[in-house]
Design a protein around this motif. Sequence first.
Motif, PDB file in Angstrom:
ATOM      1  N   UNK A 268       0.935  -1.154   0.397  1.00 53.33           N
ATOM      2  CA  UNK A 268      -0.081  -0.045  -0.078  1.00 53.33           C
ATOM      3  C   UNK A 268       0.862   1.189   0.064  1.00 53.33           C
ATOM      4  N   UNK A 269       0.077   2.377  -0.289  1.00 48.10           N
ATOM      5  CA  UNK A 269       1.193   3.533  -0.854  1.00 48.10           C
ATOM      6  C   UNK A 269      -0.054   4.485  -0.801  1.00 48.10           C
ATOM      7  N   UNK A 270       1.163   5.446   0.673  1.00 49.80           N
ATOM      8  CA  UNK A 270      -0.320   7.139   0.489  1.00 49.80           C
ATOM      9  C   UNK A 270       0.410   8.598  -0.250  1.00 49.80           C
ATOM     10  N   UNK A 271      -0.612   9.126  -0.661  1.00 51.09           N
ATOM     11  CA  UNK A 271      -0.085  10.135  -2.085  1.00 51.09           C
ATOM     12  C   UNK A 271       0.803  10.951  -1.100  1.00 51.09           C
ATOM     13  N   UNK A 272       0.998  10.686   0.749  1.00 52.85           N
ATOM     14  CA  UNK A 272       1.279  12.242   0.919  1.00 52.85           C
ATOM     15  C   UNK A 272       3.019  11.542   1.086  1.00 52.85           C
ATOM     16  N   UNK A 273       3.509  10.230   0.980  1.00 57.37           N
ATOM     17  CA  UNK A 273       4.372   9.351   1.132  1.00 57.37           C
ATOM     18  C   UNK A 273       5.269   9.710   0.136  1.00 57.37           C
ATOM     19  N   UNK A 274       7.256   9.360  -0.379  1.00 54.87           N
ATOM     20  CA  UNK A 274       7.703   9.517  -1.379  1.00 54.87           C
ATOM     21  C   UNK A 274       7.051   8.167  -2.695  1.00 54.87           C
ATOM     22  N   UNK A 275       6.970   8.589  -3.507  1.00 56.83           N
ATOM     23  CA  UNK A 275       6.106   7.874  -4.651  1.00 56.83           C
ATOM     24  C   UNK A 275       8.068   6.972  -4.701  1.00 56.83           C
ATOM     25  N   UNK A 276       9.128   7.668  -4.583  1.00 62.83           N
ATOM     26  CA  UNK A 276      10.274   6.252  -5.060  1.00 62.83           C
ATOM     27  C   UNK A 276       9.822   5.596  -3.954  1.00 62.83           C
ATOM     28  N   UNK A 277       9.956   5.520  -2.720  1.00 67.37           N
ATOM     29  CA  UNK A 277       9.764   4.338  -1.607  1.00 67.37           C
ATOM     30  C   UNK A 277       8.852   3.501  -2.904  1.00 67.37           C
ATOM     31  N   UNK A 278       7.656   4.142  -3.436  1.00 68.37           N
ATOM     32  CA  UNK A 278       6.419   2.273  -3.840  1.00 68.37           C
ATOM     33  C   UNK A 278       7.374   2.520  -5.068  1.00 68.37           C
ATOM     34  N   UNK A 279       7.966   3.158  -5.980  1.00 63.72           N
ATOM     35  CA  UNK A 279       8.738   2.964  -7.457  1.00 63.72           C
ATOM     36  C   UNK A 279       9.400   1.245  -6.685  1.00 63.72           C
ATOM     37  N   UNK A 280      10.277   2.042  -6.327  1.00 62.69           N
ATOM     38  CA  UNK A 280      11.870   0.971  -5.547  1.00 62.69           C
ATOM     39  C   UNK A 280      11.141  -0.542  -4.957  1.00 62.69           C
ATOM     40  N   UNK A 281       9.417  -0.390  -4.687  1.00 61.18           N
ATOM     41  CA  UNK A 281       9.037  -1.659  -4.170  1.00 61.18           C
ATOM     42  C   UNK A 281       8.708  -2.839  -5.002  1.00 61.18           C
ATOM     43  N   UNK A 282       7.538  -1.234  -5.981  1.00 60.86           N
ATOM     44  CA  UNK A 282       7.529  -2.052  -7.312  1.00 60.86           C
ATOM     45  C   UNK A 282       9.038  -2.765  -7.558  1.00 60.86           C
ATOM     46  N   UNK A 283      10.147  -1.989  -7.737  1.00 60.89           N
ATOM     47  CA  UNK A 283      11.087  -3.035  -8.685  1.00 60.89           C
ATOM     48  C   UNK A 283      11.553  -3.689  -8.279  1.00 60.89           C
ATOM     49  N   UNK A 284      11.705  -4.016  -7.436  1.00 55.37           N
ATOM     50  CA  UNK A 284      11.929  -4.944  -6.792  1.00 55.37           C
ATOM     51  C   UNK A 284      11.280  -5.802  -6.380  1.00 55.37           C
ATOM     52  N   UNK A 285      10.024  -6.165  -5.980  1.00 55.14           N
ATOM     53  CA  UNK A 285       9.261  -7.369  -6.249  1.00 55.14           C
ATOM     54  C   UNK A 285       8.748  -7.431  -7.570  1.00 55.14           C
ATOM     55  N   UNK A 286       9.073  -7.256  -8.375  1.00 58.75           N
ATOM     56  CA  UNK A 286       9.054  -7.679  -9.917  1.00 58.75           C
ATOM     57  C   UNK A 286      10.225  -8.570 -10.070  1.00 58.75           C
ATOM     58  N   UNK A 287      11.654  -8.247 -10.053  1.00 64.31           N
ATOM     59  CA  UNK A 287      12.023  -8.644  -9.928  1.00 64.31           C
ATOM     60  C   UNK A 287      12.315 -10.139  -9.587  1.00 64.31           C
ATOM     61  N   UNK A 288      11.860  -9.950  -8.118  1.00 72.23           N
ATOM     62  CA  UNK A 288      11.208 -11.462  -7.521  1.00 72.23           C
ATOM     63  C   UNK A 288      10.851 -12.068  -8.188  1.00 72.23           C
ATOM     64  N   UNK A 289       9.778 -11.935  -9.315  1.00 72.39           N
ATOM     65  CA  UNK A 289       9.814 -12.691 -10.263  1.00 72.39           C
ATOM     66  C   UNK A 289      10.460 -13.031 -11.652  1.00 72.39           C
ATOM     67  N   UNK A 290      11.351 -12.954 -12.177  1.00 73.91           N
ATOM     68  CA  UNK A 290      12.344 -12.717 -12.931  1.00 73.91           C
ATOM     69  C   UNK A 290      12.606 -14.228 -12.748  1.00 73.91           C
TER      70      UNK A 290
END
Length: 290
Positions: A268-290
């Motif tokens: 989950x991500x709140x619009x008051x939080x850093x977008x970079x943190x959400x992007x970093x999570x997506x990047x790492x999570x997708x990497x675990x599916x490779x």
Amino acid sequence: MTTPEALRAEASDAASAFPPLLAEAEHLATTVLLGEHGRRRAGMGDAFWQYRPAQAIDEARNIDWRRSARADAHFVREKEWQIAQSVMMWIDRSASMGFSSDKDLPTKANRARLIGLAAAILLFRGGERVGLTGLNLPARAGQMQLMRLAGALSEEDETEYGAPVARGMLPHSRAIFISDFLGEIGDVEAALTDAADRGVRGVLLQVLDPQEEAFPFDGRTIFESMKGGLQHQTLKAGDLRDRYLERLAERKGHLADLAHRTGWQVSSHHTSQSAAAALLWIHGALGRHT
């Protein structure tokens, strides 16, 4: 068949309103270090995967004319690397995503677009192909595809709440779904089940406004959906807080259970939080599916 020049002009026109967003997405992408995310392997690219019907966006040079000659339609010959390196996105553009509780906060839709486009930039740099679920924007690579993505995401959905679309998802590819996931949970379950049946694994990112998480309301309050289709008026909003928070926790729990059962990951991500943190999570999570 649409020419490359016509596609270029169309994509440029569609994305003309998005230079600030694209620039922000480029900047956001640079905050995430790109590791060994691509799936290039020796021999991949020669193995035939499947034929699929050609779409308007496909260039003439990609048509398999021999296969097409045996039917009344054009077909594209896809190879294994095109599947293995494809990431399909669904970014919620429904009315619900237009909410922001504060003028200094982005709407959920704008935050979702930003994270989605930044993720696409990272994927392109890693040699991936990115497209949108459905049948309008198949996975491709390159700057032109980024412009097409920006143009497509500028179109708004007239529905109150978004419903994920699993159509057009390539077998054994990966996927990114970004939404508030406040609509019918059955739609999410159907999309993830369909994706899992095709061997697709991916990530769910729930984007919420801080007010939707905290429910800071009290006294007389009128709650209304973004398009006005749903409305509830109460004199004691504070009395609804516990029940609301319970329902929100149930929704998050249901999403987590769906993700677990289908092999996806959720955050989950709140619009008051850093977008970079959400992007970093997506990047790492997708990497675990490779």
